[in-house]
Write a protein that holds these residues in place. Structure first.
Motif, mmCIF file in Angstrom:
data_model
loop_
_atom_site.group_PDB
_atom_site.id
_atom_site.type_symbol
_atom_site.label_atom_id
_atom_site.label_comp_id
_atom_site.label_asym_id
_atom_site.label_seq_id
_atom_site.Cartn_x
_atom_site.Cartn_y
_atom_site.Cartn_z
ATOM 1 N N ALA A 77 0.761 -1.280 -0.194
ATOM 2 C CA ALA A 77 -0.474 -0.422 -0.709
ATOM 3 C C ALA A 77 1.017 1.340 0.205
ATOM 4 N N ALA A 78 2.049 1.193 0.741
ATOM 5 C CA ALA A 78 2.702 2.550 1.036
ATOM 6 C C ALA A 78 3.519 2.353 -0.361
ATOM 7 N N ALA A 79 4.088 2.100 -1.067
ATOM 8 C CA ALA A 79 4.207 1.841 -2.623
ATOM 9 C C ALA A 79 3.305 2.070 -3.424
ATOM 10 N N ILE A 80 2.343 1.918 -3.917
ATOM 11 C CA ILE A 80 1.098 2.580 -4.372
ATOM 12 C C ILE A 80 1.018 3.708 -4.193
ATOM 13 N N THR A 81 0.653 4.461 -3.457
ATOM 14 C CA THR A 81 0.438 5.484 -2.899
ATOM 15 C C THR A 81 2.292 6.273 -3.120
ATOM 16 N N ALA A 82 3.206 5.894 -2.670
ATOM 17 C CA ALA A 82 4.375 6.378 -3.181
ATOM 18 C C ALA A 82 4.435 6.874 -5.221
ATOM 19 N N ASP A 91 -0.054 0.770 -15.092
ATOM 20 C CA ASP A 91 1.169 0.126 -15.293
ATOM 21 C C ASP A 91 1.956 0.997 -13.875
ATOM 22 N N ALA A 92 1.320 1.594 -12.980
ATOM 23 C CA ALA A 92 1.569 1.585 -11.655
ATOM 24 C C ALA A 92 1.466 0.490 -10.564
#
Length: 618
Positions: free
Chosen positions: A98-103, A148-149
């Motif tokens: 989730a942190a990676a998605i947010t970033a 893509d993200a």
């Protein structure tokens, strides 16, 4: 009497055919110029696509327009769902994903904001909601970087399932699936059509002429439909409808003509005489049939549906162009080809198609009707009636995400999303327009209404959110419902809002208009509109078809027979539709999952198309 006077008294179809046959190169050049001009016009004016506002009916449409005009329409959102594909949910890993998605999402120019991850009540999933910038109507054009993200994060966390679903991504997936299916259908139908024509004519050129004429009609109509879309917006499926109808009627009409002209030539007539005979017989049938299809398609305008209006417009254009081509350029092509139309010959098929001996198959099939007409009529009517009987149990449902084919991967993501987060299933939008001076009173009433909704089992407690336009004239109270948009509970909640809760909450405020919209409202209003339009469409199509057949054949019996046979065959088609798609026995055979109902727009659309095309065979 002079030759000119004799020609003037002949039917218009014959005069047009004679001119084309005696000026073939001029007729062919004019047709090519017409086709190229239509394509050029379509390219230059562009296509005006239908917006969601155009397609939303009834009270739901009124609510959507109020929100759009006041700039209160909610921005497009995409949901990223994080779950474990197997085993226990890895909360620590999900937090990292989730942190990676947010970033990643936060750096995208298409993204307005990324919400804090939400944990499902059963602690089996994390949800990250991403809000897009810009017009929500055009969100599909900007969702690719977000996908893509999401794929990149999925690649970094293979032990988890990281998937994205939302209105824009799901809409794009549906469009891609439709394009793929239509491409496959075209790849299949064109060679099959050519094979059928080869069987009918036994010669490649004779088989190719109807196919080429149909394709030229489709190309011309596609260009003209782009021009028409600036008056009747394109639904996104109009080009498919043009291809479907264009190939159906274009091949039929030219097949009538070529078959008759060829038969007359084989009887010893000259090319010109054969063409004139074909123009007076088959050409007349082409006009009658074309007008019948156009009348049937005009009936769709009575549905007061922007989608049906677009499909009807495309169909009318391509049918009119196909009729025009059959009556004008086809005689010229037949004259220029001459006897070469029977080349190259397919040996076995050529002998079969040109045999002069009395056929055996058709007399055998017709013998019962000719020798025992009463008995044959009763048996035929009973058989069609038996096929039509299941239509009595027809169940309709709206075209929702749950009704989409399982071949679209996003439908599985949506199912997992709604299972983990029931509040994400649907929402109701209560929209009020009142003078700015009454804004305080309206907000007070809506705040009280939101407290009432918190205690109502048809709505999610605490989900109500209130928004007011900058000028204080339009207010939106949005409340979630923990049900499928098409469910009985969601519809009961909608009717409770429209019939009781909202009128009571706003009672006494003057100069006020309101509407309740949302997914469920859209589905209900669409179904109500289609159900109300069905009797009018059927009456219009049947009555005008009867009048036309009675005028053409000067026979009330033929007019009544046409209506009765078409209604009976349409009923049989509906019965087969119910048997096939409302039940489960054909799931494995046809590769689909039955929802226990038929999509609500299919019966009305099917009736108009069936009634129109069946006139070819009458």
């Amino acid at each position: 009497m002079s030759e000119n006077a004799t020609q003037a008294r002949r039917p218009a179809t014959v005069r047009i055919a004679r001119w084309s046959a005696t000026h073939p190169w001029r007729a062919i050049a004019l047709w090519l110029a017409f086709v190229l001009a239509c394509i050029a016009i379509g390219s230059s004016v562009g296509l005006r696509q239908m917006s969601a506002l155009d397609a939303t009916p009834g009270q739901a449409g009124h609510a959507a327009r109020l929100l759009h005009d006041s700039h209160l329409a909610q921005p497009a959102t995409e949901d990223v769902l994080i779950t474990s594909p197997a085993g226990a949910f890895d909360r620590a890993g999900a937090d990292q994903a989730a942190a990676a998605i947010t970033a990643r999402m936060s750096t995208l120019p298409e993204v307005a904001k990324v919400d804090v991850p939400a944990l499902a009540k059963n602690r089996s999933a994390l949800l990250v909601e991403v809000t897009l910038r810009g017009d929500p109507e055009k969100a599909g054009d900007h969702v690719a970087p977000l996908l893509d993200a999401t794929k990149a994060v999925q690649h970094d966390f293979p032990a988890l399932r990281v998937e994205q679903v939302g209105g824009a991504s799901l809409g794009n997936a549906v469009n891609d699936q439709v394009a793929t299916d239509l491409g496959a259908a075209a790849d299949f139908s064109l060679p099959v059509t050519l094979v059928i024509l080869l069987i009918a004519f036994g010669a490649i050129l004779a088989a190719g002429v109807p196919l080429l004429l149909a394709l030229s009609a489709v190309g011309s109509a596609t260009g003209l439909s782009s021009l028409a879309s600036h008056f009747v917006p394109d639904s996104g499926s109009t080009s498919s409808m043009i291809l479907l109808m264009g190939m159906a009627v274009g091949v039929d009409y030219s097949l009538f003509y070529v078959k008759r002209a060829r038969a007359e030539r084989l009887r010893g007539h000259t090319h010109l005489d054969a063409i004139e005979i074909a123009a007076e017989t088959s050409g007349h049938s082409v006009i009658v049939s074309g007008v019948a299809v156009i009348v049937a398609m005009c009936g769709l305008f009575l549905a007061h549906s922007a989608v049906f209006a677009s499909l009807a417009t495309g169909s009318i254009i391509v049918v009119a162009v196909a009729v025009l081509g059959s009556l004008t350029v086809l005689p010229a092509v037949l004259v220029k080809l001459g006897r070469r139309i029977d080349r190259p010959r397919v040996p076995v098929l050529w002998r079969w198609s040109t045999q002069t001996r009395e056929p055996r198959l058709w007399p055998a099939l017709l013998k019962p009707a000719l020798t025992r007409p009463g008995r044959t009529l009763v048996i035929s009517v009973l058989a069609l009636g038996a096929l039509a009987a299941p239509a009595i149990g027809l169940k309709l449902q709206s075209d929702t995400a749950q009704s989409l084919p399982s071949s679209i991967a996003e439908t599985h993501s949506f199912a997992r999303l709604t299972a983990a987060f029931p509040s994400q299933q649907t929402s109701h939008e209560i929209v009020i327009k009142a003078p700015a001076a009454a804004a305080g009173e309206v907000v007070t009433r809506l705040t009280a209404l939101s407290r009432t909704l918190d205690a109502d089992p048809f709505f999610v407690s605490g989900s109500a959110t209130l928004h007011t336009s900058p000028d204080g004239t339009v207010h939106l109270l949005e409340v979630s419902a923990p049900f499928d948009p098409e469910s009985v509970s969601a519809k009961k909640g909608l009717h409770e809002l429209r019939d009781t809760l909202v009128p009571q909450a706003l009672h006494g405020i003057g100069q006020l208009t309101w509407a309740v919209g949302g997914d469920t409202a859209n589905n209900v209003d669409t179904s109500t509109g289609l159900s109300g339009a069905m009797p009018w469409v059927i009456s219009f199509v049947v009555l005008l078809t009867m009048l036309m057949m009675g005028w053409v054949f000067r026979s009330a019996v033929i007019a009544l027979m046409t209506a009765a046979v078409n209604l009976l065959s349409a009923g049989a088609a509906f019965g087969v539709l119910v048997l096939t798609f409302q039940h489960t026995w054909a799931e494995g055979l046809l590769g689909f999952h039955s929802s226990g109902a038929v999509i609500n727009w299919i019966p009305l659309f099917t009736f108009a198309v069936l009634f129109g095309l069946s006139m070819d065979y009458h």
